[in-house]
Structure formats: structure tokens, C-alpha cells
Design a protein around this motif. Structure first.
Motif, short mmCIF file in Angstrom:
data_model
loop_
_atom_site.label_atom_id
_atom_site.label_comp_id
_atom_site.label_asym_id
_atom_site.label_seq_id
_atom_site.Cartn_x
_atom_site.Cartn_y
_atom_site.Cartn_z
N UNK A 24 -27.60 11.27 -6.77
CA UNK A 24 -26.87 12.16 -7.65
C UNK A 24 -26.77 11.56 -9.06
N UNK A 25 -26.46 10.27 -9.12
CA UNK A 25 -26.41 9.58 -10.40
C UNK A 25 -27.77 9.67 -11.11
N UNK A 26 -28.81 9.64 -10.34
CA UNK A 26 -30.18 9.67 -10.89
C UNK A 26 -30.63 11.09 -11.21
N UNK A 27 -29.79 12.08 -10.93
CA UNK A 27 -30.15 13.46 -11.19
C UNK A 27 -31.15 14.02 -10.20
N UNK A 28 -31.23 13.40 -9.01
CA UNK A 28 -32.12 13.83 -7.94
C UNK A 28 -33.58 13.88 -8.37
#
Length: 261
Positions: A24-28
Motif C-alpha cells: 500500500x505504501x508503494x502504491x501497489x
């Protein structure tokens, strides 16, 4: 024994939850196969280790392009493939990509990303990949949130033949399997099964489609579904034992029993 089993279950689901937060932090990024390309005649080989933020950037692009790759895990302290990578390229730096289809040998994640798009997608690198500092920050945050498993080597028995892992980079269920394979320095073919359409959204075989699930015709997910009668990752095949396994927790237990020392 029951308490140990329950603890193991909770630890596993905590790992999956951390992997979900990290993605999620990586924006998927590394979830969707944007415009899959054809596989080259000879396998692409990637020397890397799971916890490396630079290696993650390359693995995400491999998912985006739907490219399969032979992984040679090179965790810290590893003695199986680190010397091999150094002998080929002259230094123990990762990621290191070797492509016998073109004769290319490349260090540096940004150079590898550019090479993959130019060689196999025949198009420019998307703008987001050119924001190098922002991409690196996101990848470092991914490692910080998801944990550093897949960083250091552990003793293991080397399989005669590489294993085969079906999954995609952002999958929080596939991540623990990649981490364990890396730690045990087990070579494997990473078969990229990034999501190809909106109907592929979902987890554990539950999809967002209305009515019966139908993968993209002629796509890799359709071929996987026809072969295994379920669209779910990770899936591990071990040609050394004939074993095929869904469920990340079962795969981890198998790897420990079969290859860990």
C-alpha cells in the motif's frame, strides 16, 4: 504443540498484513500487467535479493511487462550465487541482469528498467519510473514497513533443478515465499501473473467480476487457470519432488522441511 501452531499462524498472518501495508505504501506497483509482452526464447536471469529496494524496482517492472525471469538469490552472506554474479559482471552489486537473448549484462535498476522497456515493450519508460528519487523512497519505505526478511542467507540444501513460483511482485501472500527462497538461496523461475483486467481484482480466488470469473482470453492467467483449475497465487512447483502447492503458509512449511538445514 497446538500453541506453537497457533503462534505460527498468527506470525504468518502478521507477515501478510505487513506485506499488505508495504504494498500500500508503494502504491501497489508491481500488481498489474499493463501491456504484457512476449517471452524471449532464452530465459532472462536476475541476480538479486528480496529486501533490496533497488531490486524491487526491477521486479515491479517484470510484473508490469508480464516477463518471466530466472531468479538467482544473492542474500547477504550468500555463497551460492554471489560468487557467480561477481565472476560474470566483475562485482557483487545487485540487481544484476543477464540476458543471453541480446548479450546484455546490466547493473543499476534504472538502466535495467530502461533496457526491459526498450527491448521487450518497444516503448519508452513510463513517466513514473523516471521519477527516480520518488521511486527509491517508496521502495525503501516498502522494505521498512514490510521488514527485512529475505536479506541474510541461511544454510540450505541446493535443489538439482530450479523451482517455479507463480505470483506477482505486490502480492502480500507471494512476498513471504520469495523471502524464504532468497534466504535459502534456492534458485527459481518467477512466472509473472500480474492482474490483466478489473475482474482479476481480489484475493484468495475471490474476484471482483460479476458472475463466473473469466480471465483475459489468451492471457497467462487463463493458461494458469486451465492448468491448475484455480486462479490463486502464490503457487509453487518443485520439479525435484513433483510437488505443487498453493497457500503461502503451506509453501513455507514445505521449503523448511525440504531444503532448510
Amino acid at each position: 504443540m497446538k500453541q506453537r501452531s497457533e503462534t505460527s499462524i498468527w506470525r504468518h498472518w502478521l507477515k501478510v498484513a505487513r506485506g499488505t501495508a508495504a504494498s500500500t505504501v508503494r502504491g501497489w506497483q508491481g500488481m498489474v500487467a499493463l501491456q504484457p509482452v512476449g517471452q524471449p526464447p532464452k530465459p532472462i536471469v536476475l541476480y538479486e535479493f528480496e529486501a533490496c529496494p533497488y531490486c524491487r524496482l526491477v521486479r515491479e517492472v517484470l510484473t508490469e511487462l508480464g516477463l518471466d525471469v530466472d531468479i538467482r538469490p544473492c542474500p547477504k552472506g550468500g555463497k551460492r550465487f554471489r560468487p557467480e554474479a561477481k565472476a560474470l559482471g566483475g562485482k557483487a552489486q545487485f540487481p544484476f541482469l543477464v540476458d543471453e537473448n541480446t548479450g546484455a549484462q546490466l547493473y543499476e535498476s534504472d538502466r535495467i528498467v530502461q533496457y526491459l522497456y526498450a527491448t521487450y515493450a518497444k516503448r519508452p519508460v513510463p513517466a513514473r519510473h523516471r521519477l527516480r528519487n520518488l521511486q527509491l523512497l517508496g521502495s525503501y519505505l516498502n522494505t521498512a514497513v514490510g521488514g527485512a526478511d529475505g536479506f541474510s542467507a541461511r544454510a540450505s540444501r541446493q535443489p538439482e533443478k530450479p523451482l517455479i513460483l507463480y505470483g506477482f511482485e505486490a502480492s502480500p501472500f507471494t512476498r513471504p515465499v520469495r523471502e524464504r527462497l532468497c534466504e535459502l538461496e534456492i534458485p527459481y523461475t518467477s512466472v509473472s501473473l500480474g492482474k490483466e483486467q478489473w475482474a482479476d481484482a481480489g484475493v484468495n480466488g475471490i474476484h471482483a467480476s460479476v458472475g463466473p470469473y473469466a480471465p483475459v482470453a489468451g492471457g497467462k492467467r487463463e493458461r494458469f487457470l486451465n492448468a491448475h483449475h484455480k486462479m490463486m497465487v502464490p503457487y509453487l512447483e518443485d520439479p525435484n519432488t513433483g510437488k505443487g502447492l498453493f497457500e503461502s503458509r503451506d509453501i513455507l512449511a514445505y521449503l523448511e522441511k525440504t531444503y532448510a538445514q
